[in-house]
Design a protein around this motif. Sequence first.
Motif, PDB file in Angstrom:
ATOM      1  N   ALA A  43       0.831  -1.198   0.000  1.00 23.99           N
ATOM      2  CA  ALA A  43       0.000   0.000   0.000  1.00 23.99           C
ATOM      3  C   ALA A  43       0.873   1.258   0.000  1.00 23.99           C
ATOM      4  N   LEU A  44       0.274   2.359  -0.403  1.00 21.80           N
ATOM      5  CA  LEU A  44       0.983   3.638  -0.487  1.00 21.80           C
ATOM      6  C   LEU A  44       1.153   4.262   0.892  1.00 21.80           C
ATOM      7  N   PRO A  45       2.401   4.479   1.341  1.00 19.97           N
ATOM      8  CA  PRO A  45       2.592   5.206   2.588  1.00 19.97           C
ATOM      9  C   PRO A  45       2.115   6.658   2.452  1.00 19.97           C
ATOM     10  N   ILE A  46       1.498   7.169   3.503  1.00 16.24           N
ATOM     11  CA  ILE A  46       0.992   8.546   3.498  1.00 16.24           C
ATOM     12  C   ILE A  46       2.097   9.539   3.159  1.00 16.24           C
ATOM     13  N   ALA A  47       3.311   9.282   3.640  1.00 11.85           N
ATOM     14  CA  ALA A  47       4.409  10.240   3.463  1.00 11.85           C
ATOM     15  C   ALA A  47       4.961  10.268   2.039  1.00 11.85           C
ATOM     16  N   THR A  48       4.743   9.220   1.260  1.00  9.48           N
ATOM     17  CA  THR A  48       5.416   9.097  -0.035  1.00  9.48           C
ATOM     18  C   THR A  48       5.076  10.211  -1.021  1.00  9.48           C
ATOM     19  N   CYS A 221      13.072  -7.439  -4.100  1.00 18.71           N
ATOM     20  CA  CYS A 221      12.362  -6.322  -4.713  1.00 18.71           C
ATOM     21  C   CYS A 221      11.927  -5.313  -3.661  1.00 18.71           C
ATOM     22  N   GLY A 222      11.498  -4.138  -4.127  1.00 15.42           N
ATOM     23  CA  GLY A 222      11.125  -3.065  -3.219  1.00 15.42           C
ATOM     24  C   GLY A 222       9.663  -2.727  -3.191  1.00 15.42           C
ATOM     25  N   TYR A 223       8.836  -3.425  -3.968  1.00 13.01           N
ATOM     26  CA  TYR A 223       7.441  -2.988  -4.102  1.00 13.01           C
ATOM     27  C   TYR A 223       6.435  -3.850  -3.338  1.00 13.01           C
ATOM     28  N   LYS A 224       6.907  -4.860  -2.621  1.00 14.77           N
ATOM     29  CA  LYS A 224       5.983  -5.687  -1.852  1.00 14.77           C
ATOM     30  C   LYS A 224       5.898  -5.151  -0.417  1.00 14.77           C
ATOM     31  N   TYR A 225       6.509  -5.850   0.511  1.00 12.85           N
ATOM     32  CA  TYR A 225       6.406  -5.471   1.919  1.00 12.85           C
ATOM     33  C   TYR A 225       7.165  -4.189   2.251  1.00 12.85           C
ATOM     34  N   LEU A 226       8.067  -3.751   1.370  1.00  9.83           N
ATOM     35  CA  LEU A 226       8.767  -2.488   1.589  1.00  9.83           C
ATOM     36  C   LEU A 226       7.958  -1.282   1.130  1.00  9.83           C
ATOM     37  N   ASN A 227       6.867  -1.525   0.422  1.00  5.89           N
ATOM     38  CA  ASN A 227       5.921  -0.463   0.050  1.00  5.89           C
ATOM     39  C   ASN A 227       6.583   0.658  -0.755  1.00  5.89           C
ATOM     40  N   GLY A 228       7.470   0.252  -1.682  1.00  9.01           N
ATOM     41  CA  GLY A 228       8.206   1.227  -2.476  1.00  9.01           C
ATOM     42  C   GLY A 228       7.514   1.705  -3.721  1.00  9.01           C
ATOM     43  N   ILE A 282      15.892   8.370  -9.802  1.00  9.99           N
ATOM     44  CA  ILE A 282      15.800   9.119  -8.555  1.00  9.99           C
ATOM     45  C   ILE A 282      14.371   9.205  -8.013  1.00  9.99           C
ATOM     46  N   LEU A 283      13.387   9.415  -8.857  1.00 15.33           N
ATOM     47  CA  LEU A 283      12.015   9.536  -8.352  1.00 15.33           C
ATOM     48  C   LEU A 283      11.552   8.217  -7.739  1.00 15.33           C
ATOM     49  N   SER A 284      11.873   7.117  -8.379  1.00 12.46           N
ATOM     50  CA  SER A 284      11.516   5.801  -7.834  1.00 12.46           C
ATOM     51  C   SER A 284      12.285   5.515  -6.554  1.00 12.46           C
ATOM     52  N   LEU A 285      13.524   5.939  -6.505  1.00 10.30           N
ATOM     53  CA  LEU A 285      14.320   5.726  -5.293  1.00 10.30           C
ATOM     54  C   LEU A 285      13.772   6.533  -4.120  1.00 10.30           C
ATOM     55  N   ALA A 286      13.268   7.737  -4.395  1.00 14.46           N
ATOM     56  CA  ALA A 286      12.682   8.545  -3.320  1.00 14.46           C
ATOM     57  C   ALA A 286      11.467   7.853  -2.719  1.00 14.46           C
ATOM     58  N   ALA A 287      10.621   7.262  -3.585  1.00 12.55           N
ATOM     59  CA  ALA A 287       9.446   6.540  -3.097  1.00 12.55           C
ATOM     60  C   ALA A 287       9.863   5.301  -2.310  1.00 12.55           C
ATOM     61  N   LEU A 288      10.851   4.581  -2.814  1.00  9.56           N
ATOM     62  CA  LEU A 288      11.320   3.384  -2.109  1.00  9.56           C
ATOM     63  C   LEU A 288      11.891   3.746  -0.743  1.00  9.56           C
ATOM     64  N   GLU A 289      12.663   4.810  -0.670  1.00 13.16           N
ATOM     65  CA  GLU A 289      13.275   5.179   0.608  1.00 13.16           C
ATOM     66  C   GLU A 289      12.218   5.510   1.651  1.00 13.16           C
ATOM     67  N   ALA A 290      11.106   6.115   1.219  1.00 11.06           N
ATOM     68  CA  ALA A 290      10.017   6.407   2.154  1.00 11.06           C
ATOM     69  C   ALA A 290       9.461   5.120   2.747  1.00 11.06           C
ATOM     70  N   GLY A 291       9.283   4.098   1.915  1.00  9.73           N
ATOM     71  CA  GLY A 291       8.779   2.821   2.416  1.00  9.73           C
ATOM     72  C   GLY A 291       9.775   2.114   3.312  1.00  9.73           C
ATOM     73  N   VAL A 292      11.050   2.152   2.939  1.00 10.34           N
ATOM     74  CA  VAL A 292      12.089   1.514   3.748  1.00 10.34           C
ATOM     75  C   VAL A 292      12.194   2.190   5.116  1.00 10.34           C
ATOM     76  N   ASP A 293      12.137   3.526   5.123  1.00 11.45           N
ATOM     77  CA  ASP A 293      12.217   4.248   6.397  1.00 11.45           C
ATOM     78  C   ASP A 293      11.081   3.854   7.334  1.00 11.45           C
ATOM     79  N   LEU A 294       9.898   3.621   6.776  1.00 16.25           N
ATOM     80  CA  LEU A 294       8.758   3.203   7.581  1.00 16.25           C
ATOM     81  C   LEU A 294       9.004   1.828   8.191  1.00 16.25           C
ATOM     82  N   MET A 295       9.590   0.935   7.412  1.00 18.81           N
ATOM     83  CA  MET A 295       9.866  -0.415   7.894  1.00 18.81           C
ATOM     84  C   MET A 295      10.958  -0.426   8.957  1.00 18.81           C
TER      85      MET A 295
END
Length: 411
Positions: A43-48, A221-228, A282-295
Amino acid sequence: MGSTAITLEDARTLDRSDPFPHRRQSFCLPDGVIYLDGNSLGALPIATPGIVADTVQGQWGRSLINSWNDHDWIGAPARIGDKIASLIGAHPGEVIVADSTSVNLFKLLTALVQMNSDRRDVVTEMGNFPTDLHIADGVAKMFGKRLVAVPSNQIVEAIGPDTATIVLCHVHYRTAFRHDIKSVTERARAVGARVIWDLSHSIGAVPLDLHADGVELAVGCGYKYLNGGPGAPAFLYIARDLQPEMISPIRGWMGHANPFAFDDAYVPAPGIDRFLAGTPPILSLAALEAGVDLMLEVDQHALFGKSQRLFQMFADLMAARCPDFALISPDRAEHRGSHIGFAHPQASAIMNALIAQGVIGDFRAPDVLRFGLTPLYIRFEDIWQAVDILAGIMASGTWRLAQHAEIKRVT
């Protein structure tokens, strides 16, 4: 937990003792939807959205090309890699974020096969995730090797003196079966071979400690449980001691020892950076980092503890209310990941009917309904409601109306 005794109020009582009571509020979850497919797309993190918007407007928009230095765009693959390393029990400098899981698997597998050129076998599991099988088969054919695919319970026996490498998903994408990562790795090491572990259904779902288990190589991958986000960049891991021996077959400029010298001759970068290739997204990495930070803010063992309780409630409710479905996931928590699968001859039509009523799970051919148990935002009430809706669909026969619809999903 007794099966027929589970009530909606029981589920709500469990939610009141949730170890992550406020984490659900960190995600965008549409009203009227029970989202049980976070093991496919988190799911999409609110902060992303705000973080990505700032990357676009505040960084790209204002700093332009200076953002590579001013906002450390150039360091994003390693910076986020170090964060992921802390989630999987690796050290700083052992994980890099780049490309897709498929491309990273190709890079590691090709490098390993070339290192073990005197060995002929690439061992994998029958029914492994298709991209892993396809890439393993392709690399084997490129180098004149033999792909050896065996049932999961024969993996250890298949590893021998002719094994060049082993490619395995730690958690199986259909059944959630989880390999004993340590024992397989030890068996490989005993015969001089190495395992590449695909952690796509593991990271953010089950506790990982790669160094403790002797793991030297992995992708994920970064788009499952990491919510990237959809198509989020993937990562690869190489234990530090092994890095000098590994050369990426994709010799992109970002993997060069001095990319901005623009030399004609390729010299691999020191360390994990040599497995970079093209310019980082870079744009995809910014979204991934938001999900990783949440985890990073949650305890992985507590996370899996809640996953186990969600699993047990789901299994008990299905046994009581939907007995025509066969549980295909392991009963024991140490043998599974964080999703649950049920077999039914009409699984595709039934999943279509569920989705039409707001319960989003997944279908996996030929006959599996798969449900992701993502503890940060799934409630026990969601599980109870989902099974209640499924029981209603089966009792009314409304699934027959959805027989001809088609579900298309990624992993």
